[in-house]
Design an enzyme around this catalytic site. Structure first.
Site, short mmCIF file in Angstrom:
data_model
loop_
_atom_site.label_atom_id
_atom_site.label_comp_id
_atom_site.label_asym_id
_atom_site.label_seq_id
_atom_site.Cartn_x
_atom_site.Cartn_y
_atom_site.Cartn_z
N GLY A 10 5.16 4.30 4.63
CA GLY A 10 5.46 5.62 4.11
C GLY A 10 4.24 6.50 3.94
O GLY A 10 4.29 7.71 4.20
N SER A 11 3.12 5.93 3.50
CA SER A 11 1.92 6.74 3.29
C SER A 11 1.40 7.33 4.59
O SER A 11 1.01 8.49 4.65
CB SER A 11 0.82 5.90 2.61
OG SER A 11 1.18 5.60 1.28
N ASN A 44 10.09 8.48 -7.13
CA ASN A 44 9.87 7.05 -7.27
C ASN A 44 9.69 6.59 -8.70
O ASN A 44 9.89 5.42 -9.01
CB ASN A 44 8.63 6.64 -6.45
CG ASN A 44 7.41 7.49 -6.78
OD1 ASN A 44 7.46 8.72 -6.64
ND2 ASN A 44 6.34 6.86 -7.19
N GLN A 59 11.99 6.33 -1.15
CA GLN A 59 12.86 5.70 -2.15
C GLN A 59 14.34 5.86 -1.83
O GLN A 59 15.17 5.10 -2.34
CB GLN A 59 12.59 6.29 -3.54
CG GLN A 59 11.23 5.97 -4.10
CD GLN A 59 11.04 4.49 -4.41
OE1 GLN A 59 11.97 3.77 -4.74
NE2 GLN A 59 9.80 4.03 -4.31
N SER A 72 10.05 3.79 4.65
CA SER A 72 9.30 2.54 4.70
C SER A 72 10.25 1.36 4.54
O SER A 72 11.13 1.37 3.67
CB SER A 72 8.25 2.53 3.58
OG SER A 72 7.43 1.40 3.66
N HIS A 74 9.89 -1.76 3.46
CA HIS A 74 9.86 -2.71 2.35
C HIS A 74 10.55 -2.22 1.08
O HIS A 74 10.66 -2.94 0.10
CB HIS A 74 8.41 -3.13 2.04
CG HIS A 74 7.60 -2.13 1.28
ND1 HIS A 74 7.28 -2.28 -0.04
CD2 HIS A 74 7.02 -0.97 1.67
CE1 HIS A 74 6.55 -1.26 -0.45
NE2 HIS A 74 6.38 -0.45 0.58
N THR A 104 -0.78 -0.87 19.02
CA THR A 104 0.19 -1.82 19.52
C THR A 104 1.44 -1.82 18.66
O THR A 104 1.36 -1.92 17.43
CB THR A 104 -0.42 -3.24 19.55
OG1 THR A 104 -1.58 -3.22 20.38
CG2 THR A 104 0.58 -4.25 20.10
N CYS A 140 1.34 2.50 -6.79
CA CYS A 140 0.09 2.98 -6.19
C CYS A 140 -0.89 3.48 -7.24
O CYS A 140 -2.05 3.74 -6.94
CB CYS A 140 0.39 4.10 -5.19
SG CYS A 140 1.49 3.57 -3.86
#
Length: 393
Positions: A72-73, A152, A180, A200, A202, A238, A326
């Site tokens: 996400g970042s 978040n 989120q 993201s 995760h 990659t 974070c």
């Protein structure tokens, strides 16, 4: 009750067994680089394309509009920097909010040092953007509006479709940080007028280290990472084939179970809120109780220091946080809580509990009883609380 109760799902989530199983071949027997020319690599490339299509379908996009990133970042950085530099000749102004994730705020600050101008919109006491204030902030030089889909820390969901409509009315690109929300809320990039969207894996039971940026066809944006011609020449590096396959599987499961999971989590969330508010005095719920993520609870306990609260909860077997993972090393109060109008002394006493479909009613009740005990013990050591109680009498 589990020996450890995990209530920090906004920070990260466990990888589901089905996701791990789907990924496994691409670490071992199907390990080939999808950018290579031989047939075995082509089979992996085909699987990556299928993963891209699965994710695109989840938000009403096209396969060629999904670009895999490291998370996400990176996606947030790419959206802001890419549009800012691509459209610099047209304008140097963008609009965001004071409650964004630091991946947005710090990127905006970086761009300001390069001569760009940024308006940071205030929010109301629930964390919602005022649409009239947003439209009034638009200038002839505005090239991008970036407002997160759901916060978040406090779980508030923003009026995304309305913001997108305003942006497009003025010919401005609209980006939303949906890290989120993706996999937890229904998203349609066309109905919501979204040009760029970050997500993201995760956060929805997928692997760490992979995200995506949705880029609407025709959007002018410069590359963030240069090198090879991967991701249709838009993002060098990659391809994380195993991550892409895992992200797609997590997306497929999240979309299929979204309604049932949200209903279950909302019931437990509301039980947690109702019990805490009834049984622990001088407590406040942060965020919008109506327009809110189903799994998010954010409290402020007066006369309690948040760091001490988290340490004591951890000792009692409860994993929680004070807000964004974070910023867990920071001693400053949450910028989100300050933005919704809380004074420093109250913002310092915050805790965020984010549940999942794995959470049980027994877990909720244990968390409430533990909070009652821990908050009571911390307040008993506070001279400010003692003086406050005396004055109430």
């Amino acid at each position: 009750m589990n020996s450890k109760i995990y209530m920090d799902n906004a920070a990260t989530t466990r990888v589901l067994p089905e996701v791990l199983e789907a990924m496994s071949p691409y670490f071992t027997e199907e390990f080939y680089n999808p950018a290579s020319a031989y047939e075995l690599s082509g089979m992996v490339a085909k699987k990556v394309s299928e993963a891209r299509e699965t994710i695109a379908n989840a938000i009403g996009a096209k396969e060629k509009e999904i670009f895999f990133t490291a998370g996400g970042s990176e996606s947030d950085n790419w959206a802001l920097k890419g549009v800012a530099h691509a459209l610099r000749a047209k304008g140097n102004h963008m609009i965001t909010t004071k409650i964004e994730h630091h991946a947005i705020l710090h990127t905006a600050e970086f761009l300001e040092k390069q001569g760009f101008q940024v308006t940071y919109l205030p929010v109301d006491d629930k964390g919602r953007v005022d649409l009239q204030e947003l439209e009034a902030a638009i200038r002839p030089s505005t090239v991008l509006i970036s407002v997160m889909f759901a916060n978040n820390e406090i779980g508030t969901i923003e009026p995304i479709a309305e913001i997108g409509k305003i942006a497009h009315k003025h010919g401005i690109y609209f980006h939303t940080d949906a890290v989120q929300a993706f996999g937890h809320e229904k998203i349609d990039v066309n109905a919501m007028h979204i040009d760029l969207l970050s997500a993201s894996a995760h956060k929805l039971n997928g692997p760490k280290g992979i995200g995506f940026l949705y880029i609407r066809t025709g959007t002018k944006i410069e590359n963030l990472i240069h090198g090879g011609s991967q991701e249709l020449g838009r993002r060098a590096g990659t391809t994380n084939a195993a991550g892409a396959v895992g992200f797609a599987k997590a997306t497929e499961l999240a979309v299929a179970n979204m309604d049932s999971h949200n209903a279950y989590e909302k019931r437990l969330r509301d039980r947690l809120i109702d019990r805490v508010m009834a049984e622990i005095p001088y407590t406040r719920v942060n965020g919008d109780l109506e327009n809110r993520l189903a799994n998010n609870v954010s409290f402020c306990f007066r006369f309690v220091e948040g760091e001490s609260l988290l340490i004591m909860l951890d000792k009692k077997g409860i994993c929680a946080s004070s807000g964004s993972a974070c910023t867990s090393g920071s001693l400053d109060p949450s910028h989100v809580l300050l933005a919704i109008g809380l004074p420093h002394e109250i913002a310092h006493g915050s805790v965020r509990l984010t549940i999942s479909s794995d959470t049980t009613e027994e877990d909720i009740d244990y968390a409430v009883e533990t909070l009652k005990d821990v908050v009571g013990r911390l307040r008993s050591m506070s001279p400010l609380y003692e003086d406050f109680v005396k004055k109430q009498k």
